[in-house]
Structure formats: C-alpha cells, structure tokens
Design a protein around this motif. Structure first.
Motif, PDB file in Angstrom:
ATOM      1  N   LEU A   1       0.742  -1.395   0.061  1.00  0.00           N
ATOM      2  CA  LEU A   1       0.097   0.198   0.090  1.00  0.00           C
ATOM      3  C   LEU A   1       0.703   1.201  -0.035  1.00  0.00           C
ATOM      4  O   LEU A   1       0.688   2.309  -0.854  1.00  0.00           O
ATOM      5  CB  LEU A   1      -0.796   0.013   1.176  1.00  0.00           C
ATOM      6  CG  LEU A   1      -1.743   1.312   1.209  1.00  0.00           C
ATOM      7  CD1 LEU A   1      -2.895   0.960   0.111  1.00  0.00           C
ATOM      8  CD2 LEU A   1      -2.602   1.129   2.683  1.00  0.00           C
TER       9      LEU A   1
ATOM     10  N   ALA B   1       0.336   3.914  -2.977  1.00  0.00           N
ATOM     11  CA  ALA B   1      -0.526   5.062  -2.364  1.00  0.00           C
ATOM     12  C   ALA B   1      -0.665   6.011  -3.319  1.00  0.00           C
ATOM     13  O   ALA B   1      -1.657   6.920  -3.541  1.00  0.00           O
ATOM     14  CB  ALA B   1      -0.226   5.398  -1.075  1.00  0.00           C
TER      15      ALA B   1
ATOM     16  N   CYS C   1      -6.178  -1.268  -4.541  1.00  0.00           N
ATOM     17  CA  CYS C   1      -5.387  -0.181  -3.958  1.00  0.00           C
ATOM     18  C   CYS C   1      -3.937  -0.965  -4.047  1.00  0.00           C
ATOM     19  O   CYS C   1      -3.109  -0.242  -4.065  1.00  0.00           O
ATOM     20  CB  CYS C   1      -5.832  -0.016  -2.676  1.00  0.00           C
ATOM     21  SG  CYS C   1      -6.984   1.126  -2.268  1.00  0.00           S
ATOM     22  N   LEU C   2      -3.915  -2.376  -4.162  1.00  0.00           N
ATOM     23  CA  LEU C   2      -2.478  -2.839  -4.225  1.00  0.00           C
ATOM     24  C   LEU C   2      -1.985  -3.146  -5.724  1.00  0.00           C
ATOM     25  O   LEU C   2      -1.109  -3.738  -5.880  1.00  0.00           O
ATOM     26  CB  LEU C   2      -2.361  -4.090  -3.385  1.00  0.00           C
ATOM     27  CG  LEU C   2      -3.023  -3.869  -2.097  1.00  0.00           C
ATOM     28  CD1 LEU C   2      -2.875  -5.361  -1.177  1.00  0.00           C
ATOM     29  CD2 LEU C   2      -2.097  -2.852  -1.228  1.00  0.00           C
TER      30      LEU C   2
END
Length: 334
Positions: free
Chosen positions: A194, A198, A239-240
């Motif tokens: 993450l 990000a 998100c990853l």
C-alpha cells in the motif's frame, strides 16, 4: 433490487449473480407470479451452464420465493398463493429483466469455466479435502476436457488446487493453521504494498471507495454480499494493483484465499454485514484521502490482524455446519 451493476461484480460467483437478479425480480413483483422456472432455458438466458442456475434456484427455494410442484422445474410463488403453473418460454420480459443490459454473460468460454470452478472450489475447500475429476467436470459444464484442465491449472497457480503426477486434482482443506500463516504474510506484505502504490491512487477513486463503505454502513443488515465483496476488492486488490514486484503481488494474491470464508458463511447463515470490517476499511481509505500513508499502512496491518481472528472464528462456525451438496465432479476424501 440488483441491477446491471451487480452483474458487473466479477468477484461474486455467477450463481450469486443469478440468484440476486431473480430474487430482486420476484420480490418487486416484476417476475410473473406462477411462472415456471426451468434450468436449461435460464442457463441460456444468462449465458451460462446449468450448474450455477441450479445453485441459484436451490437458494431461492430455501428462501421460500419459489416452490416445487407436480412438474419439472420450480414455480414463482413468493406470497404463497398456490398460483397455478404458468409454462411459457422464459424471456427477459416475463422475468422483469428487460432493463438489464448485461444480463447475458459475454465472457469467453474459458473464463466462464474458470470462474465456475474457482467459485466451487472456494466454496467447498473450507469443509474438507476433495478430489476433482476432469472428465466429469467437462461433462457437467458441457465443455471439452482441455478447457477444464486449463482452468484447473490456473487455479493451481493461485494455490487453490494441487495435482500430483498421474493423479487427480485435489482441493482443500483450508485449515486454521493455513489461515493463520496466510494472514501473517498478508500483514507483512500488504501494508508495504500500500505504501508503494498510495501515490498512484486517484483521489476520485478513493472517494468512490469511501462512498461504498458509507452506503454499506447505512444499509446495515440490508447490505448485499456483492457490495461487501466490492469493498474488500477495493482495499485488498484495487489499492494494491500494479506492484512492480510481480513475485510479491503473486504471494499476496495467493494468501488472500481465506477471504472466501466470508462468502461461504454468508451462504450458509444468510449473513453479509461485517461492521468491524467496514470501520477498519474506512480508517484506511480516510487516511489515504488525507495523505497520511504511514497511518493508512498501520491501519491496514491492524485490520488484517483483527480479520485473522474473525476468520478463524468463522472457520469454527463452518466446521459444524452441514456440507453443501457436492457437484458430481467432486468427491470428498476421508
């Protein structure tokens, strides 16, 4: 009522999409009362094999929305009015689905078979150890054996099945020890992943994720399983996504298998909402929106450690529940 968006949720298994679509049409009265539902025409309408249709009909029957009668198939009778059987060619209009633009499954045959076997394996591996017969699976899914073999090889790459030389394919069991190890690895790898990703996450996409969490919290017990799985997908997949370290990404994906326990428990007990999970996800996404990446990573780690304990508790619950009916191509091993 489920709409086309629910059919786009590829994380949900196909029989769930069929069940949710028919369920919504029945409860809103859009589907014709008394209409007889038969597997083969429904499979053609949804662009699928009979197996997920059969599973969807079984669940609707257990819920009391359709009933058996003296004839082939099920009869729509949500209100228990003993409506007479109405045998008509099944169409979108009769089922109240004419506005579902993506009702028909347009995925390739290989993808359909892969998704079908993936859903079946993850559903049963929490109940024990199973053998999968290629030939019987090909017959049940009405495809060639090579298509089934290719799908099983993909599942092997994900760690869902294994195959010994000159032996049948094996699936399960998903043990408490394996769940613990998977979450330990996830707690180490996902926070770092993450941090790496990000800065690449668009703010609008993060806000959409937060909105979905808010909607699920407001819906409470009425939140659909598809909505919950989308929220899981948002944090642990979207998100990853795009990690430059492909090996790291592969290990994370393989360790996410225990996420299927929530879906299986939902099917068995009719539960979907997980308030603690939603709060924990909100903390991660809000931290990302505020630009506090270290806080987001820390919150993700805490979420995974708590999720490990919840998952182990769910595994205990599943151990005392009756095993679902096995498809003909799977055999339970002692």
């Amino acid at each position: 009522m489920p709409n086309a968006a629910s059919l786009e949720d590829r994380s949900a298994s196909r029989y769930e999409m069929i069940r949710d679509t028919l369920r919504g049409a029945i409860l809103t009265g859009q589907a014709v009362p008394g209409l007889v539902l038969v597997e083969a025409p429904l499979a053609q309408l949804f662009g699928t094999s009979r197996v997920p249709v059969r599973q969807a009909l079984n669940l609707l029957h257990e819920e009391g929305l359709i009933r058996r009668f003296e004839g082939r198939g099920y009869l729509i009778d949500a209100l228990g009015t003993d409506a007479p059987p109405l045998r008509l060619a099944l169409t979108r209009q009769l089922l109240g689905l004419e506005n579902h633009e993506e009702l028909i499954d347009t995925r390739s045959l290989g993808e359909r078979v892969y998704d079908e076997l993936s859903g079946t394996v993850t559903r049963f591996m929490v109940f024990g150890h199973y053998r999968i017969d290629e030939q019987l699976a090909a017959q049940a899914l009405n495809v060639s054996r090579s298509v089934v073999r290719e799908a099983l090889m993909r599942l092997r790459d994900k760690g869902l099945v294994e195959k010994e030389p000159y032996a049948q394919w094996l699936a399960g069991p998903l043990t408490a020890h394996a769940v613990t190890e998977d979450y330990e690895l996830r707690a180490l790898l996902e926070p770092d992943a993450l941090r790496q990703r990000a800065s690449a996450l668009p703010r609008a996409e993060l806000q959409a994720m937060l909105d979905r969490i808010t909607a699920a919290q407001q819906a409470g017990a009425e939140a659909s399983r598809a909505a919950i799985e989308q929220i899981e997908q948002d944090l642990h997949v979207t998100c990853l996504a795009g990690l430059p370290n492909a090996r790291m990404a592969g290990i994370i994906r393989q360790c996410q298998i225990p996420m299927s326990i929530g879906r299986v428990l939902h099917e068995a007990l009719g539960t979907s909402i997980d308030e603690a999970m939603l709060i924990e996800h909100r903390l991660v996404i809000e931290s990302l929106l505020h630009g506090t990446v270290d806080s987001a990573a820390l919150n993700l780690r805490e979420h995974l450690l708590r999720a490990r304990e919840r998952t182990l508790q769910r595994l205990k619950v599943l151990s005392v529940l009756p095993e679902p009916e096995l498809p003909g191509y799977m055999e339970r091993l002692a």
